[in-house]
Every structure is written in C-alpha cells, then in structure tokens.
Design an enzyme around this catalytic site. Structure first.
Site, PDB file in Angstrom:
ATOM      1  N   ASN A   2       0.888  -1.361   0.102  1.00  0.00           N
ATOM      2  CA  ASN A   2      -0.127   0.019   0.092  1.00  0.00           C
ATOM      3  C   ASN A   2       0.797   1.185   0.007  1.00  0.00           C
ATOM      4  O   ASN A   2       0.674   2.119  -0.602  1.00  0.00           O
ATOM      5  CB  ASN A   2      -0.885   0.118   1.234  1.00  0.00           C
ATOM      6  CG  ASN A   2      -1.619  -1.325   1.609  1.00  0.00           C
ATOM      7  OD1 ASN A   2      -0.725  -2.175   1.737  1.00  0.00           O
ATOM      8  ND2 ASN A   2      -2.821  -1.036   2.039  1.00  0.00           N
TER       9      ASN A   2
ATOM     10  N   ASP B   4       0.084  -8.821   3.992  1.00  0.00           N
ATOM     11  CA  ASP B   4      -1.177  -8.727   4.356  1.00  0.00           C
ATOM     12  C   ASP B   4      -2.366  -8.730   3.516  1.00  0.00           C
ATOM     13  O   ASP B   4      -3.482  -8.836   3.914  1.00  0.00           O
ATOM     14  CB  ASP B   4      -1.150  -7.196   4.769  1.00  0.00           C
ATOM     15  CG  ASP B   4      -0.360  -6.683   5.928  1.00  0.00           C
ATOM     16  OD1 ASP B   4       0.098  -7.710   6.769  1.00  0.00           O
ATOM     17  OD2 ASP B   4       0.372  -5.524   6.015  1.00  0.00           O
TER      18      ASP B   4
ATOM     19  N   LEU C 202       9.426 -14.074  11.260  1.00  0.00           N
ATOM     20  CA  LEU C 202       9.600 -15.347  10.711  1.00  0.00           C
ATOM     21  C   LEU C 202       8.268 -15.496   9.634  1.00  0.00           C
ATOM     22  O   LEU C 202       8.614 -16.330   8.449  1.00  0.00           O
ATOM     23  CB  LEU C 202       9.288 -16.714  11.567  1.00  0.00           C
ATOM     24  CG  LEU C 202      10.737 -17.009  12.429  1.00  0.00           C
ATOM     25  CD1 LEU C 202      11.374 -15.856  13.047  1.00  0.00           C
ATOM     26  CD2 LEU C 202      10.307 -18.144  13.446  1.00  0.00           C
TER      27      LEU C 202
ATOM     28  N   ARG D 194       7.293 -13.404   7.171  1.00  0.00           N
ATOM     29  CA  ARG D 194       7.634 -13.000   6.008  1.00  0.00           C
ATOM     30  C   ARG D 194       9.056 -13.386   5.553  1.00  0.00           C
ATOM     31  O   ARG D 194       9.380 -13.031   4.357  1.00  0.00           O
ATOM     32  CB  ARG D 194       7.470 -11.508   5.847  1.00  0.00           C
ATOM     33  CG  ARG D 194       8.475 -10.725   6.905  1.00  0.00           C
ATOM     34  CD  ARG D 194       8.245  -9.412   7.007  1.00  0.00           C
ATOM     35  NE  ARG D 194       9.308  -8.417   7.249  1.00  0.00           N
ATOM     36  CZ  ARG D 194       8.950  -7.179   7.797  1.00  0.00           C
ATOM     37  NH1 ARG D 194       7.911  -6.544   7.689  1.00  0.00           N
ATOM     38  NH2 ARG D 194      10.207  -6.532   8.055  1.00  0.00           N
TER      39      ARG D 194
END
Lengths: 410, 410
Positions: free
Chosen positions: B108, B138, B296, B298
């Site tokens: 974003n 996300d 962890l 990502r």
C-alpha cells in the site's frame, strides 16, 4: 527376550521427529514372533495409570509411516513425574495387562521417570524390561553425542535466522530472537548455521552456559551496530545473571513451575521485550525488534533434518533390538558419533542420563561468551541434514553504477 | 515503449517471493532490444535520491534465479514516503541517469509512493513511465484478488498452526498465536488452513475486521476449553476495541510510528502476553501459552507456495510487458482470479490501489466474529500451493484396549 505385550509411551516436550522413534519401536517390535501386541499409552506415564491404551498392532503400516512423518507426540505427552505411589499404580496396571516390556520416549525428565519405574520394578520383584528412548530439542542428554529432535529444531532455528538476516539487511535495525533452551545453549547456538556471507547475522549469541551481563550486552550490540548499521542477536531463554537467576524471572510476578520444578520460560515474549527495551534505552538505537520463536521450534510442519528423521527412527528400532538381544533388563539408547559423519548406538545405564543435563563444552563458546566457535560449527553442521539449508543468494554489490550528481557536487 | 535504462526498486516489508518479482522484471526487461541497462536502487526510493544503483544487467541468469529463490528484498527496502521535495530529488536523479522507466515493487505505502512519483512526473513534465508491482503478506491491496507474498506467508501460518495443533493435543492447554495484520485479517485467517480432523485448532480466530471484546474473548476460550480440554487461538496483531484503538496500545508506554504514521505492532510479544494473562486471570485455566509469530512469517527460509512463486514472477514480467505494450505511462499490475484456480493480470490505475486497504469481506467471517467461513476456505485453499500443507496423520483412536482394572473396580 521380547515376548507377549510391549508398551510404548511418549513424555515431555514434543519434537518434529518423536513419532519416527514411536513408529520405529512399533514396527521393529512386530518383527519378533514372540510379540503378540504392541500397546501405546496415551499421554505418557499418566496414560498407564489410567489404562488409556491403544492397540498399535491394529495400525496399518501405511498409516504408521504417515504418523512418523507428522511432528509432535502422536500418543500425547505428559509432564508427570512418578513417585513411589505412582510407580505402584504403574506396576499394577502393567501386571494386569501382562505387559513385560516398556519403552519410554523422552528427554531428561522422562528418562528419570523411566529410571524410577525400572528401579521400583527391581525392588518390588516385578519382571519388567524398561528401555528409555532419547529425544529432546534441547540436546542436553548426557552420554549422547546429540539427541533426536535437536537436529530438526536446529534446522528450524538456522532457517529462521537465515531469513531474518535477509529481512534485517533489507530494513536495517536491531533484531533479538529468543530461542528455547533452559540450561543448554545448543539450540540457540544453532542460529550460527544461518551465516553464509561476511557480515551475516546472527552477530551475537548469548547462551545459558555463560553469565549474562546487561551492560556488556548493550555494549556488544552497539559495537556491531556501529560496524554494520544493523545487528542480529540470538538469545537463549535460559540466560541468567551471576547468581544463576534467569533474566526472565526479574520480569514475572507469578512464576509458574511444572512437576519437575522447572520455571516456565517459553510461551511468553517477555524476555525479548525486556532486551529490546534495554537496547533502546541505553544505546539510542531506535529500530529494535524482538521475536520469541516459541513452540514453532519443536512443531513446525515441514522442517525436518533427514539425518534427524533417520536417527530418530533408528533409536526406536535399536531400543527393541537391545530389549531382545542385549541380555540387559534396563537401559537407555545412546547416540555416539563416529567419523565425519556417522553414528552408532549403545545401550547405556539409565542413571547415566536420567535427570542430568549436558551443556555445551567450553571449546564451543568464544572467550567473551557472546558467540560460538568453529568447533561448534563442525559439530552442528552435519546434523542440519544432507541438503543443508535452502539457498540464500544475493546480488553482486560490485556492479555499483557510478554516481553522476554526487560527482558534480564535488 | 521500453528503451534506454529502466530502474527497479523494492519498498516496504519483505516477503518470501518479492525477489521473484524483481528477477521477473529484470529478465523480462532484458528481452526487449531497446533496453540498454537495468538498474536496481538499493533500499527503495531512498536509494534513488542517494544514487545507490546496481547495474543488474551485469548479473548472470544463474545468480538471478538463485536470488529469486531467496526470501526478502535483495535490493534492500525502505519505509520512506516521498513528499514534493523528495520527488524533485528523484526526478533530478532519474534525469541525470537517463532513466525513462521505474518499476516499484511494494504494498500500500509503496504504491502510494509510486503514485506520488508518477503524479509529480506528470505535473513537472518529466517523461517517466512508473509501474507499481504488487506485494504484501497482508493481502490488503484493493482491486487484487490477492497479492504476491500473501500465499507463502499464509502457508507459513497454516503450517505453524498445524504443528501447534499437534503440540497442543500432546500437552493440553490454551495457546494464543499472534499473527501479523494491521487492518486486514487475511493472514491470521489463513491459520484455519491448519484444520484437518474434527476438533483441530485453531478453534478461535480474531481479526481486525471485527471489534474485539475481552470479556467475550475469555468466554469463547473457556467454552472451547470445556469442550476439548484445550484451545488454540489465532489473533491478528491489529485487533482493536469499539473505538478502533489497537488492544496492544493499552500496553505500550512509548508508541513508535513509521513515516507513514503506522504504529509498531510487530517485534514485540506484548499482545500475546496480555491475552494469556487475561485468560489465566479470568478463566482459571493454568496452562496458557502465547507466541508471536513475528518476522518469521515473511522471511522464513524454505516455506514458499509454488502458486505464489509463479505469480510473483509473473507480476514482475507483466509490469515490463505493460510498460512496453499497453500504451499507458503509469499503472499498477493487478491480479484477478478466473476459474478455480487460475489468474489473469491487468494494468490498473495506481490511484485505485495507492494507500487504500482491502479487508476481508463480510461473508468470510462468521457472525460472532471469532472464526472464518467456508467462503474464506474456498478463497484461501488454492493459494497454499499445489502440494497443500505437509501431511498430518494420527493414530486410530478406535483401537482402544479395554480397561482391566477399571472394569474390576465396578
């Protein structure tokens, strides 16, 4: 000699490969013609006194192999520590079900439970063979070169830090990762397996084998940060001050203990948060992050060292073979390294292992107590498995484009 | 039409597959004969104003493929948000280096940065093509069915809870796992992918899309615990009260914000500890453990959804194709689901995505706001990859051995 019924149970904290040992013991037992039934007790010794048994003889080999590949104790586990009355109950149940051999898969506390059960059987004239099968991610069983469960957990920790190293290089700052390990630092030390290039983290490693000093810690962190603009730290949950008091206990109001008297260290992020707060307050560094690896270390799906899986299977199989061939009534299966890298298995006295704790030897830790040595790397590397860790690669930084505007500014 | 030099950068939080997009864009760019050089800016937009460029044209394909398989931004990342002055600096540098096309890989905030850069170029008459390439664990980018990085992080979260489910079944109690997700609960919801058998956890799932009420939470936990003797809970770090205040902020003295105004939610175990303390205090349950999955999620090495890896590569390739063939100067590559399961890619206006947040639709969350629906499971399952999760198997509980002593007692 094996005959009649054998009983298998699992105790203590689960591991990624503890079901390999279970399945190894089941399938090996069934190869001996004297064996009528292989029972499994649910939730360790507590399942024995409750007579909660599954007849594992009725399992298909295909399902057993699928269970072997599943992390965590398929029979369930317990932290119960048998006393004399507990042992009398166990004897009563084993006799009622005509069970002559008991295999208990577990760590320090479970091996002590096996010792107590075996000694009570001897004293009370109960004809019982009792073999302890090793497992623990802590890697802290005496006599053993290492213990099943540790290599896979070590692979998880090294893989986690290898990823964290990439993450922290991309968005710079300080990172504290808290790893399981009450008295022994092997699992935390395994974080060093993540290093590949010069400057890779973890840059600092703090172990329960050394005394933790907060001022030195902050100084160490600042020193690495000044050099690399970032710093990754691996810390054992069991780090303690000079008096031996765990650093985490300075934080907790209600200290929780299990039946073996162990203080709860896992399942809280308090230690990582404390260390981050100290770094922020005393070093002036602003981006400081802390993670507590927690239960993922011993249960994460799909992170198994193939060396570990094979050895975990073998200690289960060897337990059955020792029970049949060794001529001894009791013992614990122990792993011994031979060559680089191979292992052999022995049956050792349970009392050599029970309730004792092996810690890292001095030559595995550096003088400052904030890192591991090459001796440790030599020890741990073959355990991570035949494939090693997944690949980590980076772009060639020597291909920098000459600056144009900066040149003009001169 | 592509010609001369193109520049690629990566912004925001790293993912397991963001380098697939990078390498996709590099290799695809080099197929167009008008392209002389492919540059990479180190640490996102901040690397542009500092002229920190690597000439990626000089990388071997073999190394690029190895980098593609490595988690986290190989070029480094940034949280910088460009303002007008920042954009002027960017323009100056891009013009000095004769760069006509800029690809920015990010979520974003990065798409908003791309929008600001593109709009500034339009206004100032700078002939620049600016394409945003999506990524974020996300999964909260508008227009997109889902975003690269999410499927692999979802696989990590589902694998973690599948292991935790085994662990918690072996040693019963309450387990709280805190998952990343500020406004969107997709990643936390993915924990439901761990369920296989009846009674499997996570039993409760709390998302930022619903209002969190502590009393209802404790009541829910107690209800599950009374039924199964255990309870596993997945919680988004972004859960908030009726006023929208994050539950975690009630705990923290010094609230840290980034340049985009985001409060620090990750890198602390405080929320898990708060929830565990509340459960212990208000339900009377004693064994309560909390983990915060942290970074962890990502970055973990070796946990990639193959569907994700392919799509991440493709959005990088499509960005280059759109820049060359679409006839549009700016845009964001968006992913659209078609059939069950396939995707197609479009070039959408950056402003449709920039700084906006997609959250879970109402039909994905149950009425009580403590679980996901079948609609969500249908949505998430194909994203976890062709192989699904590793096997979880269990022993056949119908093979219980009849009790002997309990029978006698009757």
């Amino acid at each position: 000699m094996l005959k009649g019924k054998v009983l298998i149970a699992q105790g203590g904290g689960p591991t990624a490969v503890i079901n390999q040992s279970l399945v190894g013991a089941i399938l090996e037992s069934r190869k001996f013609p004297g064996i009528e039934h292989v029972y499994g007790a649910l939730h360790g010794v507590s399942g024995i006194i409750n007579e909660d048994f599954l007849d594992l003889t009725k399992e298909s080999t295909a399902n057993l192999e699928a269970v072997a590949a599943t992390p965590c104790s398929a029979l369930g586990s317990t932290r119960d520590k048998p006393d004399v009355k507990y042992c009398q109950e166990i004897s009563k149940v084993l006799k009622a079900h005509d069970i002559g051999t008991f295999f208990y898969i577990g760590g320090n506390d479970s091996s002590d439970a096996a010792r107590i059960v075996a000694e009570h059987a001897e004293k009370s004239g109960h004809d019982l063979t009792c073999i302890h099968i090793p497992k623990t991610i802590d890697n802290d069983l005496m006599v053993n070169d290492h213990t099943p469960g540790f290599p896979s957990a070590a692979k998880f920790v090294a893989s986690a830090f290898a990823g964290i190293n990439q993450d922290n290089a991309a968005l710079k700052g300080v990172y504290v990762g808290v790893v399981m390990g009450r008295h022994a630092g092997f699992l935390t030390a395994a974080a060093a397996g993540a290093r590949l290039y010069d400057g890779d983290g973890p840059h600092l490693i703090y172990l329960p084998e050394s005394t933790f000093n907060m001022a030195n810690f902050v100084k160490d962190v600042k020193s690495v940060y000044d050099k690399y603009g970032r710093c990754i730290i691996a810390v054992s949950e069991g780090i303690h001050d000079a008096k031996g008091t765990p650093i985490i206990t300075s934080l907790m109001k209600n200290i929780e203990k299990d039946a073996h008297g162990n203080i709860q260290l896992s399942g809280t992020g308090a230690l990582a948060d404390l260390l981050c707060d100290q770094i922020k307050a005393k070093s002036g560094i602003t981006r400081v992050r802390g993670d507590t690896f927690g239960y993922l270390q011993r249960s994460f799906l799909g992170c198994v060292s193939d060396v570990d899986a094979i050895e975990a299977r073998e200690v289960g199989e060897k337990a059955v073979q020792f029970a049949h061939f060794s001529g001894k009534k009791h013992g614990t299966v122990t792993i011994h390294r031979t060559g680089n890298y191979a292992v052999e298995y022995k049956l050792s006295p349970i009392s050599d292992v029970a309730a004792k704790t092996k810690v890292m030897s001095k030559n595995m830790i550096n003088k400052d107590g904030n890192n591991v040595t090459d001796a440790f790397m030599k020890y741990v590397t073959p355990l991570l498995g035949s494939g090693g860790l997944p690949t980590v690669s980076r772009l060639d930084r020597s291909n920098a484009v000459p600056k144009i505007l900066a040149k003009k500014k001169k």
